[in-house]
Every structure is written in C-alpha cells, then in structure tokens.
Design a protein around this motif. Structure first.
Motif, PDB file in Angstrom:
ATOM      1  N   GLU A   1      77.148  18.044 -21.284  1.00  0.00           N
ATOM      2  CA  GLU A   1      76.380  18.926 -21.292  1.00  0.00           C
ATOM      3  C   GLU A   1      76.965  19.926 -22.644  1.00  0.00           C
ATOM      4  O   GLU A   1      76.130  20.322 -23.393  1.00  0.00           O
ATOM      5  CB  GLU A   1      76.562  20.063 -20.293  1.00  0.00           C
ATOM      6  CG  GLU A   1      75.419  21.201 -20.259  1.00  0.00           C
ATOM      7  CD  GLU A   1      75.628  22.127 -19.101  1.00  0.00           C
ATOM      8  OE1 GLU A   1      75.075  23.200 -18.827  1.00  0.00           O
ATOM      9  OE2 GLU A   1      76.125  21.490 -17.982  1.00  0.00           O
ATOM     10  N   ILE A   2      78.179  20.040 -22.654  1.00  0.00           N
ATOM     11  CA  ILE A   2      78.699  20.990 -23.989  1.00  0.00           C
ATOM     12  C   ILE A   2      78.167  20.142 -25.255  1.00  0.00           C
ATOM     13  O   ILE A   2      77.934  20.733 -26.309  1.00  0.00           O
ATOM     14  CB  ILE A   2      80.203  20.994 -23.821  1.00  0.00           C
ATOM     15  CG1 ILE A   2      80.453  22.023 -22.626  1.00  0.00           C
ATOM     16  CG2 ILE A   2      80.703  21.669 -24.908  1.00  0.00           C
ATOM     17  CD1 ILE A   2      81.771  22.219 -22.305  1.00  0.00           C
ATOM     18  N   TYR A   3      78.573  18.785 -25.398  1.00  0.00           N
ATOM     19  CA  TYR A   3      78.335  18.107 -26.514  1.00  0.00           C
ATOM     20  C   TYR A   3      76.685  17.892 -26.893  1.00  0.00           C
ATOM     21  O   TYR A   3      76.530  18.133 -28.168  1.00  0.00           O
ATOM     22  CB  TYR A   3      79.059  16.640 -26.450  1.00  0.00           C
ATOM     23  CG  TYR A   3      80.541  16.768 -26.428  1.00  0.00           C
ATOM     24  CD1 TYR A   3      81.277  17.610 -27.295  1.00  0.00           C
ATOM     25  CD2 TYR A   3      81.271  15.848 -25.673  1.00  0.00           C
ATOM     26  CE1 TYR A   3      82.770  17.789 -27.626  1.00  0.00           C
ATOM     27  CE2 TYR A   3      82.693  15.946 -25.773  1.00  0.00           C
ATOM     28  CZ  TYR A   3      83.549  16.518 -26.583  1.00  0.00           C
ATOM     29  OH  TYR A   3      84.697  16.842 -26.529  1.00  0.00           O
ATOM     30  N   GLU A   4      76.026  17.866 -25.894  1.00  0.00           N
ATOM     31  CA  GLU A   4      74.510  17.786 -26.147  1.00  0.00           C
ATOM     32  C   GLU A   4      74.241  19.082 -26.801  1.00  0.00           C
ATOM     33  O   GLU A   4      73.183  19.256 -27.730  1.00  0.00           O
ATOM     34  CB  GLU A   4      73.835  17.333 -24.873  1.00  0.00           C
ATOM     35  CG  GLU A   4      74.050  16.048 -24.683  1.00  0.00           C
ATOM     36  CD  GLU A   4      73.249  15.414 -23.161  1.00  0.00           C
ATOM     37  OE1 GLU A   4      72.804  16.434 -22.466  1.00  0.00           O
ATOM     38  OE2 GLU A   4      73.131  14.507 -23.059  1.00  0.00           O
ATOM     39  N   LYS A   5      74.583  20.189 -26.298  1.00  0.00           N
ATOM     40  CA  LYS A   5      74.281  21.443 -26.800  1.00  0.00           C
ATOM     41  C   LYS A   5      74.656  21.466 -28.215  1.00  0.00           C
ATOM     42  O   LYS A   5      74.013  22.024 -29.230  1.00  0.00           O
ATOM     43  CB  LYS A   5      74.954  22.456 -25.732  1.00  0.00           C
ATOM     44  CG  LYS A   5      74.321  24.102 -26.096  1.00  0.00           C
ATOM     45  CD  LYS A   5      72.795  24.014 -25.419  1.00  0.00           C
ATOM     46  CE  LYS A   5      72.285  25.346 -25.653  1.00  0.00           C
ATOM     47  NZ  LYS A   5      70.835  25.365 -25.460  1.00  0.00           N
ATOM     48  N   ILE A   6      75.902  21.324 -28.625  1.00  0.00           N
ATOM     49  CA  ILE A   6      76.326  21.240 -30.021  1.00  0.00           C
ATOM     50  C   ILE A   6      75.383  20.542 -30.853  1.00  0.00           C
ATOM     51  O   ILE A   6      75.338  21.024 -32.045  1.00  0.00           O
ATOM     52  CB  ILE A   6      77.680  20.930 -30.093  1.00  0.00           C
ATOM     53  CG1 ILE A   6      78.955  21.662 -29.442  1.00  0.00           C
ATOM     54  CG2 ILE A   6      78.182  20.652 -31.515  1.00  0.00           C
ATOM     55  CD1 ILE A   6      80.153  21.181 -29.162  1.00  0.00           C
ATOM     56  N   VAL A   7      75.141  19.281 -30.638  1.00  0.00           N
ATOM     57  CA  VAL A   7      74.253  18.343 -31.274  1.00  0.00           C
ATOM     58  C   VAL A   7      72.947  19.059 -31.541  1.00  0.00           C
ATOM     59  O   VAL A   7      72.343  19.162 -32.583  1.00  0.00           O
ATOM     60  CB  VAL A   7      74.157  17.144 -30.826  1.00  0.00           C
ATOM     61  CG1 VAL A   7      72.935  16.138 -31.312  1.00  0.00           C
ATOM     62  CG2 VAL A   7      75.464  16.253 -30.668  1.00  0.00           C
ATOM     63  N   GLU A   8      72.265  19.576 -30.371  1.00  0.00           N
ATOM     64  CA  GLU A   8      70.998  20.146 -30.369  1.00  0.00           C
ATOM     65  C   GLU A   8      71.225  21.478 -31.315  1.00  0.00           C
ATOM     66  O   GLU A   8      70.059  21.522 -31.959  1.00  0.00           O
ATOM     67  CB  GLU A   8      70.672  20.525 -28.896  1.00  0.00           C
ATOM     68  CG  GLU A   8      69.453  21.273 -28.584  1.00  0.00           C
ATOM     69  CD  GLU A   8      69.118  22.016 -27.282  1.00  0.00           C
ATOM     70  OE1 GLU A   8      68.247  22.792 -27.219  1.00  0.00           O
ATOM     71  OE2 GLU A   8      69.753  21.566 -26.229  1.00  0.00           O
ATOM     72  N   ILE A   9      72.138  22.259 -31.165  1.00  0.00           N
ATOM     73  CA  ILE A   9      71.870  23.541 -31.992  1.00  0.00           C
ATOM     74  C   ILE A   9      72.291  23.091 -33.464  1.00  0.00           C
ATOM     75  O   ILE A   9      71.716  23.581 -34.458  1.00  0.00           O
ATOM     76  CB  ILE A   9      73.354  24.367 -31.573  1.00  0.00           C
ATOM     77  CG1 ILE A   9      73.012  24.917 -30.069  1.00  0.00           C
ATOM     78  CG2 ILE A   9      73.592  25.505 -32.605  1.00  0.00           C
ATOM     79  CD1 ILE A   9      74.130  25.668 -29.693  1.00  0.00           C
ATOM     80  N   GLU A  10      72.713  22.180 -33.972  1.00  0.00           N
ATOM     81  CA  GLU A  10      72.954  21.806 -35.269  1.00  0.00           C
ATOM     82  C   GLU A  10      71.765  20.989 -35.875  1.00  0.00           C
ATOM     83  O   GLU A  10      71.234  21.318 -36.969  1.00  0.00           O
ATOM     84  CB  GLU A  10      74.287  20.616 -35.394  1.00  0.00           C
ATOM     85  CG  GLU A  10      74.291  20.059 -36.814  1.00  0.00           C
ATOM     86  CD  GLU A  10      74.766  21.022 -37.695  1.00  0.00           C
ATOM     87  OE1 GLU A  10      74.435  20.744 -38.906  1.00  0.00           O
ATOM     88  OE2 GLU A  10      75.067  22.256 -37.346  1.00  0.00           O
ATOM     89  N   ASN A  11      71.058  20.356 -34.848  1.00  0.00           N
ATOM     90  CA  ASN A  11      69.723  19.691 -35.338  1.00  0.00           C
ATOM     91  C   ASN A  11      68.499  20.980 -35.764  1.00  0.00           C
ATOM     92  O   ASN A  11      67.733  20.620 -36.464  1.00  0.00           O
ATOM     93  CB  ASN A  11      69.284  18.731 -34.114  1.00  0.00           C
ATOM     94  CG  ASN A  11      70.151  17.422 -34.213  1.00  0.00           C
ATOM     95  OD1 ASN A  11      70.827  17.243 -35.240  1.00  0.00           O
ATOM     96  ND2 ASN A  11      70.293  16.547 -33.137  1.00  0.00           N
TER      97      ASN A  11
END
Length: 497
Positions: free
Chosen positions: A314-324
C-alpha cells in the motif's frame, strides 16, 4: 599539528597533586611542556595514549575527562569535557565547544550527565609527559645522558613509536609493546580451537592485533567421529574467532584488529570469499552470471529476500501513484526503491551482515592456483581425507597436521588427501575479484611467494599469515613492531639536503 590548547593553572596544579599522590610512576607537568595537539590529534592522544585514572580515585570538579558523546553500538563518538559537578554516581560535564555539536543529549550551557563509571580521566595532558614516561622506562638500563637524548628525539618527533609503545611503556600494566602477532596454524579439534581463541583473546586484551590462517580446520560436513556428528566448517569457527574484536576493549575507544586467511585449496573457500559480501545486487549478479553450482548456492545462501506485506504494498503503490500524478514530487531514490520493490514483490538484503566483520579476510594464493588461472585449467579443492583415516593415520593427523598446514606438503608426506571439488580456476579467480571490487574483501596474499622470499627460512620457520594490516608476512608467533622515523624533520632546507 601541535596546538596551543591552554589548561588553567588551577587545573594543572590539581593534576600534578593527583599524580604525586596516586600515580608516582607518571611525570608532572612543568613549564617546558606545550604539546597538546589539536582536534582529532589531541583527542587520539588523550584517549589512546595518555594514562588514565581508571579507578577514579582522584576524580574531582574541574578535571578534564573523556566520554561518549554519541552512542553507537559499533562506532561510538568520543569527546572531551570538564567536570562541573559530582553528585553521587553522576558527573555533570561541560562539553568543549568543538564537540558540543556532535553530542546527542547536550543540555543548557553544553552540560551533559554521565555515570562516573562511563568516563575516563586522562593523567597526561601533554605529549611531553608521555615522552618522559616512554624514554625513562625503555631507557631504564641506560645512562641518564642516553635517556635524555632519547627523550629529545621523542619530544621533537624525530622518532614516533607505535601506539602500543606510547601507551604501554612505563604504564605499570601488563600490556604488549608489540602491535600485532601471527598465530600458528590451528589444531583441528575443539580443544585446539579453544586454545587458539584463548590466546587471541589474551593478546587482544593486552592491546595487540592478531593474524590467523584457518586452513587447518576441517571443511563443512566433514565427520566429527568423536561426537558422532559433522563439522560446521572452517568459516563458522573463523567467524567465532572474529567476534573477539567486538568483545575485547583495548583502552579508550580503541578496538583490536584481526587478519583471517584461508588457502585457495580449502574446500570451504567459496563460502569464505562470499561471506562478507554486503551488496545484494552483486549476489544476484553472481547467481545469474557464474556457472559453478557451489558459487550460486553460496550466493543464494547469503542473499536475503523479504516479501512485501500488505502494508508495504500500500505504501509503495501510493509513492508510485503520487509521483506519476505529480512528477518530481518524490525523490528519485525513493521512487526507484518503491518501483523496484513492487516489481520484485519484495526487497533484497543480505543474511548475516555482521558475519566475519571483526576481521580483515584474505585468500592465501598458491603458485599452482595462479598457474591454473593463467592457463584456464581446472583446480582441485582438497583436504586431508580424515573421514577415511585408520586409527594410526588419524593419530598422525592429530599430531602433525597443524604443524604442516599445507595440503600439498601433507600429500607429499604420503598421507591420503580427498578432492572435495574441482572448479575452473578462473571461475574462482573471478569470484575473488568481483567480491573484492564490490565489498573490498577478500584480499589476496601470495602465500608461496612470501615463503620463497622470507628470511624466516634461515631460522627454520615459514610464513603462516600477515598482520591485520597485511603488510608484514610473518611466521608463527612473530610480531609486527612499528615506529615512524620523521624524515621531514631531518631535511636541512638551507643546504637543500
């Protein structure tokens, strides 16, 4: 290098009174003394070479003390301060300005509180005090004129003895003046390992470093018939030996040093070479690019994979989502870590990251191995065939093997040797080079070349290993004696000579 740190007259008077009353073997401060050094040099002198009031019999307000200002299990940071108040078992210490910024628990007016047992009081604040102690002790059987001349050379730093001499000479303690020792080959038994460990611990407790060659220890899974079991292997026992470095304190912040070697013919050499690799990407490279199955197995054993938890995902997916959604809003390193972890569904690290961390390690290289590397030949990993020895052969092994320490010579003596593995020499050589490039270890020691050139042969001896720094090939129980001759002080600029 020499500094002008000023101590108060009151501080010097108290320290001189303390020395006269409690430490008559040390030298008083007088008006001719001025060498205190600066910064790290001053700290090292006070911490490692100055004598201490270890029992705190003279501890009082105003005394200069050494203490840990930043705690770390491996590399604690030391600093200097002065006692402003003593209260029961506690000392209130005003940290010198130079160290205040590094202190993790500093309070108002740069004050920290430490238990008295945690601090050290140096008794020699000036380098001249140390020079007097060393010159008078080492020159105790010489004339006064010789002692004075020796003191002059020390004080002018034309000759700088090694730290073990600066600390030990005239200290009224049982420390060694030798920097490092090389031990004999280890007797391949539980008792032999215990005796070797005891001697290493004794040397290190007295301030010396130690070099060990573990090539006489039986390889992993060899039978231990006396207990109806199997050996855990040479590397595991050598790791146990290396742990002494972390356990034995040698005065101040100084820790010991070890060199541990294993011969290129030893069956556990692959495990030994990979044991200190800290880079999971290099372990993956070894797994994917080297063909030898034992190298691949040992690399896999060292590599650690931790699957992502639901929370991690969940944390890593959120990081990728924010950057995208918002490019450059997340640091590149953080984004790459998150992206890679999601791709791998986990993270890679290493198992046993502290394994053998108490020693430098090196492979003892033979001429036969280098010949095989040069000509792209196979190379055999061998050891005495102890699993199949008769009672008489086993008795000979117990009596002689640790005195020989070389499987080639053992075989030439007529004893059976077992080939545990045949490997392409270049595959093993590449493994050494890859690990040395990306983890700085193992080193290589040209064992045969050292024995060809050593003057120890003239005394019926041979090289076993090197000192921990690696610059002195030494025979069993030989020592590394260090001192610096300051050639810069001997240049006559007027004569250009």
């Amino acid at each position: 290098m020499t500094g002008n740190h000023k101590y108060s007259k009151q501080q010097i008077t108290k320290l001189n009174n303390d020395i006269q009353k409690h430490f008559p073997h040390l030298f008083l401060i007088d008006d001719t003394m001025h060498k205190t050094f600066q910064s790290v040099s001053r700290l090292v002198m006070l911490d490692r070479y100055s004598q201490k009031d270890i029992n705190h019999v003279s501890l009082g307000v105003g005394d200069l003390v050494l203490l840990v200002i930043k705690h770390d299990p491996k590399f604690p940071t030391r600093g200097i301060g002065n006692i402003v108040k003593l209260e029961g078992d506690l000392a209130y210490i005003k940290i010198e300005t130079e160290y205040a910024g590094m202190c993790e628990d500093i309070g108002e007016d740069n004050i920290v509180v430490r238990e008295i047992k945690e601090i050290d009081k140096p008794l020699e604040l000036y380098y001249e005090q140390i020079c007097h102690r060393v010159a008078n002790h080492l020159g105790m059987n010489e004339t006064l004129a010789t002692v004075n001349e020796f003191y002059k050379e020390l004080n002018e730093m034309n000759l700088v003895p090694a730290g073990r001499v600066l600390f030990g000479a005239g200290s009224n303690t049982k420390v060694t003046y030798f920097n490092c020792f090389v031990m004999p080959f280890i007797h391949d038994s539980r008792g032999g390992i215990s005796i070797h460990r005891q001697k290493v611990m004794e040397i290190m407790s007295r301030g010396g470093g130690v070099g060990t060659n573990g090539s006489t220890l039986r390889p992993k899974n060899t039978l231990a018939k006396g207990v109806n079991g199997k050996s855990s292997g040479a590397v595991s026992w050598l790791h146990d030996l290396s742990e002494l470095t972390h356990l034995v304190e040698q005065g101040g912040s100084r820790r010991g040093a070890q060199m541990i070697m294993l011969a290129d013919w030893h069956p556990d050499i692959i495990e030994f070479i990979i044991s200190k690799m800290q880079n999971p990407k290099i372990l993956q490279f070894l797994i994917n690019n080297l063909s030898d199955p034992d190298i691949v197995r040992e690399a896999k054993n060292k590599l650690k994979f931790t699957p992502l938890s639901a929370e991690d995902i969940e944390i890593y997916e959120k990081i990728v989502e924010i950057e995208n959604q918002n490019p450059n809003s997340i640091s590149k390193a953080t984004y790459n870590k998150a992206f890679q972890a999601l791709k791998d569904q986990g993270t890679y690290s290493v198992n046993n990251p502290e394994f053998l961390s108490g020693a430098n390690i090196s492979v003892a290289i033979t001429k036969e191995f280098m010949h095989a590397v040069e000509h792209d030949l196979d190379y055999q990993l061998r050891f005495p065939d102890i699993d199949n020895y008769s009672a008489g052969e086993k008795a000979a092994y117990n009596e002689k093997w640790h005195l020989i320490g070389d499987v080639r010579e053992w075989e030439n003596m007529g004893y059976k040797v077992r080939v545990h593995k045949t490997i392409k020499a270049r595959e093993l050589w590449n493994l050494i080079n890859i690990c040395a490039t990306y983890s700085a270890e193992p080193g290589i020691f040209f064992f045969d070349n050292a024995n060809d050139m050593t003057n120890a042969q003239a005394y019926g001896q041979r090289v076993v290993a090197t000192n921990p720094c690696g610059e002195q090939p030494l025979a069993a129980y030989s020592v590394c004696n260090l001192a610096a001759v300051n050639l810069a002080n001997m240049v006559d600029l007027k004569k250009n000579d």
